[in-house]
Design a protein around this motif. Structure first.
Motif: not given
Lengths: 111, 115
Positions: A36, A38, A42-44, A46
């Motif tokens: 993953y 990041q 921002e968010g995680l 895939l």
């Protein structure tokens, strides 16, 4: 229990350099493996995955091969860009779907 | 197609209080997992919900509890808050079907600060 160990950062590279971020795991059975990413603020997300031994996951020029014999899933990219600067997390999902993350490796790419 | 949404984005509480965080999964997903991410660390698995039941649990005390609703949305409740509960709380959704290789889709998280 399950565990994921990834190389400590930060990793600082010049643009167009070759990237390797090491990841090894401990788990019973046959876990699925993930990377993953990041990006700052921002968010995680895939990045790529592999679900069985010898599978190669790939995306955006990044690759990782599921090596059961060495319990590893190292992330590689042939030529990094400034836009690749982010924190990268290796993770596994066991057969009960319990997900374990590594501590993350911060990558900084300088022009 | 809405992704995973979490609310609120930020929250400040004091020690001993209780908090409820909310999560709506990505459309079509039926499984919700919660994670705690301390600063500079990887996400730590709290628990996972499917069919309105807790299916898996990490090493968190029972001050941490949750719920899943019939529409698959979920709540995370934390009682008797401690300073050490300050963290980013992430919700992730996925599809239950298939093998463990189903990837999780993450929300942007709720930043919880305990004073």
């Amino acid at each position: 229990g399950n565990s994921v160990t990834q190389m400590e950062g930060p990793v600082t590279l010049s643009e167009e350099a070759f990237l390797t971020i090491n990841c090894t795991y401990t788990a019973t059975g046959y876990p699925s493996l993930f990377w993953y990413v990041q990006y700052p603020g921002e968010g995680l997300q895939l990045l790529l995955k592999a679900t069985k031994a010898d599978d190669k996951g790939s995306n955006k020029g990044f690759e990782a091969t599921y090596r059961k014999e060495t319990t590893s899933f190292h992330l590689e990219k042939g030529s990094v860009q400034v836009s690749d600067s982010a924190v990268y997390f290796c993770a596994l999902s066991d057969q009960k779907r319990k997900v374990t993350f590594g501590t993350g490796t911060k990558l900084q790419v300088i022009p | 197609d809405a992704g995973v949404t979490q609310s609120p984005t930020h929250l400040i509480k004091t020690r001993g209080q209780q908090v409820t965080l909310r999560c709506s999964p990505k459309s079509g997903h039926d499984t919700v997992s919660w994670y705690q991410q301390a600063l500079g660390q990887g996400p730590q698995f709290i628990f996972q919900y499917y069919e309105e039941e807790e299916r898996q649990r990490g090493n968190f005390p029972d001050r941490f509890s949750g719920h899943q609703f019939p529409n698959y949305s979920s709540e995370l409740n934390v009682n008797a808050l401690l300073l050490g509960d300050s963290a980013l709380y992430l919700c992730a959704s996925s599809l239950r079907t298939g093998r463990s290789g189903q990837p999780q889709h993450f929300g942007d998280g709720t930043r919880l600060s305990i004073l």
